[in-house]
Design an enzyme around this catalytic site. Structure first.
Site, PDB file in Angstrom:
ATOM      1  N   HIS A  91       0.740  -1.272  -0.480  1.00 31.32           N
ATOM      2  CA  HIS A  91       0.316   0.043   0.137  1.00 31.32           C
ATOM      3  C   HIS A  91       0.935   1.230  -0.190  1.00 31.32           C
ATOM      4  O   HIS A  91       0.605   1.913   0.100  1.00 31.32           O
ATOM      5  CB  HIS A  91      -1.134   0.067   0.947  1.00 31.32           C
ATOM      6  CG  HIS A  91      -1.532  -1.039   0.947  1.00 31.32           C
ATOM      7  ND1 HIS A  91      -3.052  -1.629   0.438  1.00 31.32           N
ATOM      8  CD2 HIS A  91      -1.346  -2.127   1.964  1.00 31.32           C
ATOM      9  CE1 HIS A  91      -3.318  -2.275   1.446  1.00 31.32           C
ATOM     10  NE2 HIS A  91      -2.376  -3.551   1.790  1.00 31.32           N
TER      11      HIS A  91
ATOM     12  N   SER B 131      16.623  21.048 -16.677  1.00 33.17           N
ATOM     13  CA  SER B 131      15.323  21.617 -16.760  1.00 33.17           C
ATOM     14  C   SER B 131      16.058  23.069 -17.581  1.00 33.17           C
ATOM     15  O   SER B 131      17.134  23.079 -17.063  1.00 33.17           O
ATOM     16  CB  SER B 131      14.891  22.619 -15.227  1.00 33.17           C
ATOM     17  OG  SER B 131      14.319  23.031 -15.747  1.00 33.17           O
TER      18      SER B 131
ATOM     19  N   LYS C 251      17.865  21.476 -11.243  1.00 33.54           N
ATOM     20  CA  LYS C 251      17.573  20.029 -11.319  1.00 33.54           C
ATOM     21  C   LYS C 251      18.272  18.649 -11.970  1.00 33.54           C
ATOM     22  O   LYS C 251      18.653  18.538 -13.497  1.00 33.54           O
ATOM     23  CB  LYS C 251      15.805  20.155 -12.196  1.00 33.54           C
ATOM     24  CG  LYS C 251      15.040  21.053 -11.947  1.00 33.54           C
ATOM     25  CD  LYS C 251      14.248  20.363 -10.618  1.00 33.54           C
ATOM     26  CE  LYS C 251      13.284  18.751 -10.618  1.00 33.54           C
ATOM     27  NZ  LYS C 251      12.220  19.758 -11.741  1.00 33.54           N
TER      28      LYS C 251
ATOM     29  N   GLU D 261      10.635   8.464 -16.679  1.00 32.14           N
ATOM     30  CA  GLU D 261       9.544   8.987 -17.192  1.00 32.14           C
ATOM     31  C   GLU D 261       9.020   8.421 -18.613  1.00 32.14           C
ATOM     32  O   GLU D 261       7.897   7.787 -18.613  1.00 32.14           O
ATOM     33  CB  GLU D 261       8.778  10.707 -16.729  1.00 32.14           C
ATOM     34  CG  GLU D 261       9.299  10.477 -15.627  1.00 32.14           C
ATOM     35  CD  GLU D 261       9.520  12.120 -15.638  1.00 32.14           C
ATOM     36  OE1 GLU D 261       8.630  12.935 -14.870  1.00 32.14           O
ATOM     37  OE2 GLU D 261      10.795  12.400 -15.507  1.00 32.14           O
TER      38      GLU D 261
END
Ligand code: ARG
Length: 458
Positions: free
Chosen positions: A156, A277, A283, A290
């Site tokens: 969970h 970025s 970043k 992704e």
């Protein structure tokens, strides 16, 4: 364009229809398979007397010349031709003239395209299986090098019980292992020869399908001529395998994304695989992961597209089937690049042992081990579960871990407890006590690593 079916028509095809119907722009991918199929077909036509030796020689040399020139890039197929099959036949006619007119004897583009696609698909099943093997080897290496690291295992998405990082990685080895089995199983039904079914009914000409079958390395014939030309189950099955592979890759990507967040900080991306970025100088983005996650959506879409094309098709060949190729090609290309990137990326992932132990210290991951300790002392599990829960509450209320409770405090909750319990109360050591087969501790991991290493060597 002078169409090959021009005999019964009075006027030319509308240019919009030509553009709408062409598939050469994508089915040129099949040129090698198309030539291979034609060479086998021609050899058979000679053997059964439908070609003379002279004709067969002319066609064979012509086809081989086309193969050479396509491979070198010297020949660019004329886009005026509708598809790869007609392009190659037209090119052959331009090169050798009259004998080329016999190539399409006892053959239709319907059985031809099905044959080409099966040849193409079986190759890709094999090469994707190799790619999966590479990813599995990368995971095994990562599991081996990080073998001793204990991390929180989750259910969970809540901290649950301590596990070895290796076990977590090996879970993916299991998934990709099943994917390889599925591809191999799917190949058995892919590797059947449709050629000789012709348009849908077979032929009055005395062809030898078994000979072509042997020539092309198929395991057997598609037995029913109508099924042979309209069956795309092998595409659907392959896409299903690819969709599942991409789902597995996506789950792995999601785990790694979580690990590399500032919040978890369990792993760090190598510079070579971090993206920046355009506005925020600090970043380090996990674009590789992704995109892996995102591409699963695309591959699932390819599978759904194919099923939707097939649903409701009457017998036998329908032109809808031309739409089978782009989803298949796209899914194969996509999964291939995902797996290639993953196998190069995974070995560069660095885990932070300090951060792992900090995460372990919070969340009472040893509470289950404590209950099991009480079971060993003879307590029924339900009672032990409650006792351990009471101790968790006591520790939580006073801002401590279970191991921070004194013996006296523990005894007030559960008189069965003695000093030996402390050995079970360090989450970083709990996995060493796991004994069941397939467990997430050193014993289970050692066995699994050895078994997989052996399996992947075979
Ligand atoms: N380009 C076609 C396809 O991909 C080849 C078969 C065409 N057959 C036909 N009867 N028009 O399906």
């Amino acid at each position: 364009m002078a169409n090959m079916w021009k005999g019964r028509f009075r006027s030319a095809t509308h240019p919009l229809m030509e553009a709408f119907g062409q598939s050469l722009s994508f089915d040129r991918e099949l040129w090698r398979q198309d030539l291979k199929g034609s060479l086998a077909h021609v050899k058979m036509l000679l053997a059964v007397g439908l070609l003379t030796a002279k004709e067969e020689t002319a066609i064979r040399r012509g086809l081989k010349g086309i193969a050479r020139d396509l491979a070198s890039g010297e020949l660019v197929l004329d886009p005026a031709n509708e598809d790869i099959h007609m392009s190659i036949e037209a090119e052959l006619t331009a090169r050798i003239g009259e004998p080329a007119k016999k190539l399409h004897t006892a053959r239709s583009r319907n059985d031809q395209v099905a044959t080409d696609l099966r040849l193409w698909t079986r190759e890709k099943q094999a090469s994707l299986s190799d790619r999966l093997r590479q990813v599995m080897l990368s995971l095994l290496e990562l599991a081996r090098s990080g073998q001793k690291l204990v991390i929180p295992g989750y259910t969970h998405l809540q901290r649950a019980q301590p596990v070895l990082l290796a076990q977590h990685l090996l879970a993916y080895v299991e998934m990709f292992g099943r994917d390889r089995e599925r591809l191999a199983d799917c190949r058995r039904r892919t590797n059947r020869l449709p050629l000789g079914a012709c348009a849908l009914a077979g032929t009055t000409l005395p062809i030898d399908r078994e000979m072509v079958c042997r020539e092309l390395g198929f395991d057997g014939l598609c037995e029913n001529s109508m099924d042979a030309v309209s069956d795309r189950d092998f595409v659907a099955e392959t896409l299903a395998c690819l969709a599942l592979i991409s789902v597995h890759a996506s789950r792995l990507a999601e785990d790694a994304i979580l690990w590399t967040t500032s919040e978890w900080g369990l792993a760090r991306l190598d510079d070579a695989w971090s993206t920046g970025s355009s506005i925020m100088p600090q970043k380090r983005n996990p674009d590789i992961l992704e995109l892996t996650r995102g591409k699963a959506g695309r591959v699932i879409g390819d599978w759904v597209a194919l099923l939707t094309i097939l649903k409701g098709l009457p017998m036998a060949y329908n032109r809808d089937l031309q739409e089978d190729k782009e989803p298949l090609f796209d899914a194969v290309r996509t999964v291939d690049s995902v797996l290639q990137c993953l196998s190069a990326f995974l070995p560069t992932l660095r885990f932070d042992a300090g951060r792992a132990s900090a995460l372990l210290a919070d969340g009472f991951l040893d509470a289950t081990a404590l209950a099991e300790f009480l079971v060993e002392k003879g307590m029924p599990f339900r009672t032990a579960h409650e006792a351990s829960g009471n101790l968790v509450r006591l520790a939580e209320d006073s801002g401590r871990q279970l191991s921070g409770l004194t013996m006296a405090e523990m005894r007030t909750v559960c008189p069965l407890l003695d000093e030996s319990v402390y050995a079970r109360l360090d989450p970083s050591r709990t996995p060493a006590s796991y004994v069941s087969s397939g467990n997430a501790g050193p014993a289970g991991v050692r066995q699994a690593l050895a078994a997989w290493k052996k399996k992947l060597r075979e």
